[in-house]
Design a protein around this motif. Structure first.
Motif, mmCIF file in Angstrom:
data_model
loop_
_atom_site.group_PDB
_atom_site.id
_atom_site.type_symbol
_atom_site.label_atom_id
_atom_site.label_comp_id
_atom_site.label_asym_id
_atom_site.label_seq_id
_atom_site.Cartn_x
_atom_site.Cartn_y
_atom_site.Cartn_z
ATOM 1 N N ALA A 106 -24.438 7.292 -26.766
ATOM 2 C CA ALA A 106 -24.420 7.141 -25.308
ATOM 3 C C ALA A 106 -25.866 6.939 -24.893
ATOM 4 O O ALA A 106 -26.696 7.838 -25.078
ATOM 5 C CB ALA A 106 -23.827 8.369 -24.630
ATOM 6 N N CYS A 107 -26.176 5.773 -24.373
ATOM 7 C CA CYS A 107 -27.583 5.502 -24.090
ATOM 8 C C CYS A 107 -27.731 4.547 -22.910
ATOM 9 O O CYS A 107 -26.796 3.825 -22.539
ATOM 10 C CB CYS A 107 -28.283 4.945 -25.328
ATOM 11 N N GLY A 108 -28.935 4.556 -22.340
ATOM 12 C CA GLY A 108 -29.268 3.612 -21.280
ATOM 13 C C GLY A 108 -28.278 3.678 -20.130
ATOM 14 O O GLY A 108 -28.038 4.724 -19.528
ATOM 15 N N GLY A 109 -27.696 2.522 -19.818
ATOM 16 C CA GLY A 109 -26.781 2.420 -18.694
ATOM 17 C C GLY A 109 -25.538 3.271 -18.790
ATOM 18 O O GLY A 109 -24.810 3.428 -17.795
ATOM 19 N N ALA A 110 -25.268 3.841 -19.951
ATOM 20 C CA ALA A 110 -24.152 4.792 -20.062
ATOM 21 C C ALA A 110 -24.332 5.961 -19.099
ATOM 22 O O ALA A 110 -23.351 6.568 -18.651
ATOM 23 C CB ALA A 110 -24.040 5.325 -21.487
ATOM 24 N N PHE A 111 -25.590 6.253 -18.742
ATOM 25 C CA PHE A 111 -25.847 7.408 -17.885
ATOM 26 C C PHE A 111 -25.420 7.180 -16.437
ATOM 27 O O PHE A 111 -25.281 8.136 -15.674
ATOM 28 C CB PHE A 111 -27.315 7.821 -17.967
ATOM 29 N N TYR A 112 -25.217 5.922 -16.039
ATOM 30 C CA TYR A 112 -24.615 5.678 -14.728
ATOM 31 C C TYR A 112 -23.206 6.283 -14.705
ATOM 32 O O TYR A 112 -22.768 6.816 -13.685
ATOM 33 C CB TYR A 112 -24.491 4.184 -14.448
ATOM 34 N N LEU A 113 -22.490 6.148 -15.816
ATOM 35 C CA LEU A 113 -21.126 6.674 -15.908
ATOM 36 C C LEU A 113 -21.123 8.181 -16.129
ATOM 37 O O LEU A 113 -20.390 8.917 -15.463
ATOM 38 C CB LEU A 113 -20.383 5.977 -17.045
ATOM 39 N N LEU A 114 -21.948 8.663 -17.050
ATOM 40 C CA LEU A 114 -22.006 10.100 -17.299
ATOM 41 C C LEU A 114 -22.537 10.843 -16.080
ATOM 42 O O LEU A 114 -22.110 11.962 -15.786
ATOM 43 C CB LEU A 114 -22.880 10.389 -18.521
ATOM 44 N N GLY A 115 -23.477 10.211 -15.361
ATOM 45 C CA GLY A 115 -24.063 10.849 -14.193
ATOM 46 C C GLY A 115 -23.073 11.048 -13.064
ATOM 47 O O GLY A 115 -23.285 11.901 -12.194
ATOM 48 N N GLU A 116 -21.980 10.261 -13.048
ATOM 49 C CA GLU A 116 -20.989 10.384 -11.987
ATOM 50 C C GLU A 116 -19.662 10.949 -12.491
ATOM 51 O O GLU A 116 -18.646 10.875 -11.802
ATOM 52 C CB GLU A 116 -20.777 9.034 -11.297
ATOM 53 N N SER A 117 -19.667 11.516 -13.693
ATOM 54 C CA SER A 117 -18.501 12.240 -14.193
ATOM 55 C C SER A 117 -18.661 13.722 -13.863
ATOM 56 O O SER A 117 -19.777 14.218 -13.709
ATOM 57 C CB SER A 117 -18.371 12.059 -15.714
ATOM 58 N N GLU A 118 -17.533 14.419 -13.776
ATOM 59 C CA GLU A 118 -17.611 15.853 -13.458
ATOM 60 C C GLU A 118 -18.178 16.652 -14.620
ATOM 61 O O GLU A 118 -19.024 17.516 -14.436
ATOM 62 C CB GLU A 118 -16.227 16.385 -13.063
ATOM 63 N N PHE A 119 -17.705 16.401 -15.820
ATOM 64 C CA PHE A 119 -18.278 17.062 -16.989
ATOM 65 C C PHE A 119 -17.984 16.231 -18.228
ATOM 66 O O PHE A 119 -17.186 15.280 -18.203
ATOM 67 C CB PHE A 119 -17.817 18.518 -17.154
ATOM 68 N N ILE A 120 -18.681 16.582 -19.315
ATOM 69 C CA ILE A 120 -18.660 15.786 -20.539
ATOM 70 C C ILE A 120 -18.094 16.612 -21.675
ATOM 71 O O ILE A 120 -18.571 17.719 -21.954
ATOM 72 C CB ILE A 120 -20.082 15.310 -20.914
ATOM 73 N N VAL A 121 -17.081 16.065 -22.344
ATOM 74 C CA VAL A 121 -16.604 16.571 -23.629
ATOM 75 C C VAL A 121 -17.160 15.619 -24.684
ATOM 76 O O VAL A 121 -16.996 14.404 -24.571
ATOM 77 C CB VAL A 121 -15.067 16.615 -23.685
ATOM 78 N N SER A 122 -17.832 16.153 -25.672
ATOM 79 C CA SER A 122 -18.569 15.311 -26.613
ATOM 80 C C SER A 122 -18.078 15.493 -28.035
ATOM 81 O O SER A 122 -17.811 16.615 -28.483
ATOM 82 C CB SER A 122 -20.064 15.655 -26.561
ATOM 83 N N SER A 123 -17.988 14.384 -28.754
ATOM 84 C CA SER A 123 -17.825 14.457 -30.192
ATOM 85 C C SER A 123 -19.044 15.136 -30.798
ATOM 86 O O SER A 123 -20.179 14.940 -30.327
ATOM 87 C CB SER A 123 -17.680 13.042 -30.770
#
Length: 259
Positions: A106-123
């Motif tokens: 998850a890098c670069g522009g992916a943070f536009y999406l992660l930044g507007e998600s409520e929370f992250i479940v990660s592998s």
């Protein structure tokens, strides 16, 4: 179509999958438009009460904007045409909860999406990094989003270290960027469990809580993002110099350190 959207009316959960596995789920203009459209559609779909956002395959959740995309820019240093600025759910006025299920990079522009998600479940195999500075680009929107989700020093280190360093899933969990770790094969089930719980509650209360959470930081976020276009215009190298750095680094880059 570059998105897969699966709706389960029984549970009230939709799964949105970035479906460009061969391009590491990088976002081209078509994908950006589809993301905006699907978030806006969900606003009107009462059968969708929570969303899981993920990427196809295990190599990458999303690697930002596709390097093949050409976006003509205005000559003014105070204006930037950013094709990713409206790809997140909040930018489309969606207040139904979005759980990000991050697999691989998850890098670069992916943070536009992660930044507007409520929370992250990660592998447990996922990694997080921001390549902008390596290639002569300002990390503005990405850095702002991450500075609101991570300790400042960690956000600064990731934004500044570029491709030299990657944040491991374990470290992301330790600093609070990630709320849950799952083995790669259990990632989607783990995210779906959380989303189904949220979808099972009265949606008015859930959406109101999402809106309240975001109101706590939205004023600071809006002010910070307002500075981004000028910083990008003033700090980015010309596209041809960025391309030279990108080509040269890919040919001779050392293995990034994972911490």
């Amino acid at each position: 179509m570059t998105l897969r959207v699966e709706r389960d009316k029984a549970s009230g959960v939709a799964v949105v999958t970035l479906d460009r596995e061969r391009r590491h789920n990088a976002i081209d203009l078509a994908t950006a438009a589809e993301l905006t459209a699907v978030w806006r559609e969900f606003r009107h779909e009462d059968d969708v009460r929570a969303v899981v956002l993920t990427g196809a395959g295990r190599a990458a959740f999303c690697t930002g904007i596709d390097r093949g995309v050409e976006v003509p820019q205005p000559s003014s240093p105070y204006s930037v045409d950013d094709p990713l600025v409206a790809i997140g759910p909040k930018a489309s006025d969606l207040w139904k909860p979005v759980v990000a299920a991050v697999n691989g990079m998850a890098c670069g522009g992916a943070f536009y999406l992660l930044g507007e998600s409520e929370f992250i479940v990660s592998s447990s195999a996922a990694t997080y990094f921001d390549p902008h500075t390596t290639y002569g680009m300002v990390s503005a929107y990405e850095a702002v989003y991450m500075a609101q989700r991570m300790p400042f020093g960690e956000a600064a280190r990731m934004s500044l270290m570029g491709t030299a360093e990657r944040l491991s899933a374990r470290r992301a969990y330790e600093i609070g960027l990630v709320s849950e770790l799952a083995e790669p094969g259990e990632l989607l089930p783990a995210a779906l469990r959380a989303a189904r719980t949220l979808a099972g509650y009265p949606t008015e209360a859930v959406q109101g809580t999402v809106r309240a959470l975001w109101s706590a930081k939205q004023a600071a976020l809006a002010q910070a993002l307002a500075q981004a276009p000028a910083l990008i215009s003033l700090g980015n190298l010309p596209p041809e110099r960025q391309a030279d750095l990108f080509t040269g680094r890919r040919a001779a880059a050392p293995e990034p350190r994972v911490r």
